[in-house]
Write a protein that holds these residues in place. Structure first.
Motif, PDB file in Angstrom:
ATOM      1  N   UNK A   1      -0.852 -38.140 -26.675  1.00 41.89           N
ATOM      2  CA  UNK A   1      -0.348 -36.900 -25.782  1.00 41.89           C
ATOM      3  C   UNK A   1      -1.003 -37.529 -23.793  1.00 41.89           C
ATOM      4  N   UNK A   2      -2.461 -37.774 -24.385  1.00 39.30           N
ATOM      5  CA  UNK A   2      -3.110 -37.337 -23.313  1.00 39.30           C
ATOM      6  C   UNK A   2      -3.024 -38.759 -22.428  1.00 39.30           C
ATOM      7  N   UNK A   3      -2.763 -39.899 -23.372  1.00 38.45           N
ATOM      8  CA  UNK A   3      -2.284 -41.544 -22.673  1.00 38.45           C
ATOM      9  C   UNK A   3      -0.988 -41.307 -22.232  1.00 38.45           C
ATOM     10  N   UNK A   4       0.210 -40.568 -22.914  1.00 41.24           N
ATOM     11  CA  UNK A   4       1.483 -40.868 -22.396  1.00 41.24           C
ATOM     12  C   UNK A   4       1.224 -39.849 -20.852  1.00 41.24           C
ATOM     13  N   UNK A   5       0.236 -38.740 -20.473  1.00 38.71           N
ATOM     14  CA  UNK A   5       0.808 -37.464 -19.693  1.00 38.71           C
ATOM     15  C   UNK A   5      -0.397 -39.090 -18.769  1.00 38.71           C
ATOM     16  N   UNK A   6      -0.892 -39.218 -18.690  1.00 40.99           N
ATOM     17  CA  UNK A   6      -1.899 -40.256 -17.565  1.00 40.99           C
ATOM     18  C   UNK A   6      -0.823 -41.028 -17.137  1.00 40.99           C
ATOM     19  N   UNK A   7      -0.248 -41.881 -18.103  1.00 38.31           N
ATOM     20  CA  UNK A   7       1.122 -43.301 -17.170  1.00 38.31           C
ATOM     21  C   UNK A   7       1.848 -42.446 -16.844  1.00 38.31           C
ATOM     22  N   UNK A   8       2.325 -41.160 -17.135  1.00 35.35           N
ATOM     23  CA  UNK A   8       3.344 -40.958 -16.001  1.00 35.35           C
ATOM     24  C   UNK A   8       2.538 -40.118 -15.363  1.00 35.35           C
ATOM     25  N   UNK A   9       1.208 -39.739 -14.865  1.00 32.71           N
ATOM     26  CA  UNK A   9       0.720 -39.208 -14.113  1.00 32.71           C
ATOM     27  C   UNK A   9       0.868 -40.391 -12.570  1.00 32.71           C
ATOM     28  N   UNK A  10       0.296 -41.427 -13.091  1.00 28.67           N
ATOM     29  CA  UNK A  10      -0.472 -42.768 -12.906  1.00 28.67           C
ATOM     30  C   UNK A  10       1.087 -43.497 -11.766  1.00 28.67           C
ATOM     31  N   UNK A  11       2.648 -43.454 -13.195  1.00 29.86           N
ATOM     32  CA  UNK A  11       3.632 -43.398 -12.382  1.00 29.86           C
ATOM     33  C   UNK A  11       4.028 -42.609 -11.125  1.00 29.86           C
ATOM     34  N   UNK A  12       3.962 -41.283 -10.698  1.00 32.28           N
ATOM     35  CA  UNK A  12       4.350 -40.746 -10.161  1.00 32.28           C
ATOM     36  C   UNK A  12       3.521 -41.064  -9.167  1.00 32.28           C
ATOM     37  N   UNK A  13       1.883 -41.058  -9.277  1.00 33.28           N
ATOM     38  CA  UNK A  13       0.969 -41.676  -7.910  1.00 33.28           C
ATOM     39  C   UNK A  13       1.058 -42.551  -7.286  1.00 33.28           C
ATOM     40  N   UNK A  14       2.223 -43.491  -8.021  1.00 32.82           N
ATOM     41  CA  UNK A  14       2.679 -44.824  -7.662  1.00 32.82           C
ATOM     42  C   UNK A  14       3.867 -44.531  -6.646  1.00 32.82           C
ATOM     43  N   UNK A  15       4.427 -43.381  -6.810  1.00 30.72           N
ATOM     44  CA  UNK A  15       5.667 -42.989  -5.816  1.00 30.72           C
ATOM     45  C   UNK A  15       5.332 -42.555  -4.595  1.00 30.72           C
ATOM     46  N   UNK A  16       6.482 -42.414  -3.785  1.00 32.12           N
ATOM     47  CA  UNK A  16       6.675 -41.565  -2.076  1.00 32.12           C
ATOM     48  C   UNK A  16       6.147 -39.998  -2.074  1.00 32.12           C
ATOM     49  N   UNK A  17       5.098 -39.844  -2.142  1.00 25.78           N
ATOM     50  CA  UNK A  17       4.660 -38.343  -1.822  1.00 25.78           C
ATOM     51  C   UNK A  17       5.406 -37.278  -0.469  1.00 25.78           C
TER      52      UNK A  17
END
Length: 261
Positions: free
Chosen positions: A185-201
């Protein structure tokens, strides 16, 4: 921003917030106010772009209001602090992505807290309920939000009966985005968060403000506000370096470098 009741960890542009009140991660007034301060700091920190909210342990995400605190004299109508109950539901201007990683039981105010996030990931053993009806009270935030998140008739059944439902049913009705093995669960949450964090805020901020503010507006009225840059985040986006960078990167066939300004 760490205490024994709420643990926080910064991972680059991602803030992880973990409810940590054994044995059930229930929220009392002090914890709610602390969460409000944490999410306010997250909102106002330009270096932070995404938050993950989860619970400690493997059994409970959050059961909502701490009934033991209520039994010892805390007033359920007292001061929950910034952002209302749980610090997230009513926090003004929170225009950054929030991911709820539901690691177990999410009921009552805990489910209301989860549906205040933008994305919900659930462990395969997670269960959900809105049992307020059984104690003669109203799940106020859920009554407002749930019929807009899932089919009306299903939302009303869950509100009227207070029955429990599992992650598979939550996913079937679109209440959760994905179901994952608890260990992942947290591995996927972190993966998704990192993907969003690299996006256009700035684009994320505009999306979130538009979705929130336009919820009760007529389509054309909302569209007119967007095209006339009458949303603060849209105005900022259209005047930003990031928008120019996006166009340059597309023309140059490279990945854009987002600076949030």
């Amino acid at each position: 921003m760490t205490s024994s009741n709420v643990l926080t960890e910064r991972r680059g542009a991602v803030l992880e917030v973990t409810l940590n009140r054994p044995k059930a991660n229930a929220i009392d007034m002090a914890t709610s106010r602390e969460l409000g301060e944490i999410f306010t700091e997250f909102r106002d920190d330009p270096e932070l772009r995404v938050a993950i909210l989860t619970g400690a342990g493997e059994k409970f995400f959050c059961p909502g209001w701490d009934l033991k605190a209520a039994a010892s004299g805390e007033d359920a109508d007292g001061d929950y602090g910034k952002g209302g109950f749980g610090g997230l539901q009513e926090l003004r201007g929170l225009n950054k992505p929030v991911i709820a990683a539901v690691n177990g039981i999410a009921c009552g105010g805990g489910l209301e807290l989860a549906i205040s996030a933008d994305i919900i990931l659930a462990a395969d053993h997670a269960t959900f309920a809105l049992p307020e009806i059984k104690s003669g009270t109203v799940a106020d935030a859920a009554t407002l939000k749930l019929p807009k998140r899932i089919p009306y008739h299903i939302a009303m059944e869950l509100l009227y009966t207070g029955r429990w439902f599992d992650a598979e049913e939550a996913h079937r009705w679109g209440l959760v985005n994905r179901i994952l093995p608890a260990a992942g669960l947290m591995e996927e949450a972190r993966k998704m968060a990192d993907e969003l964090a690299a996006g256009p805020p700035l684009v994320f901020a505009a999306i979130k403000e538009i979705a929130r503010e336009a919820e009760d507006m007529k389509f054309q009225d909302a569209l007119n506000r967007i095209t006339r840059s009458q949303f603060e985040t849209v105005e900022r986006l259209y005047r930003s370096e990031d928008q120019k960078e996006g166009a340059r990167a597309f023309a140059e066939k490279r990945d854009p470098v987002w600076k949030g300004r």
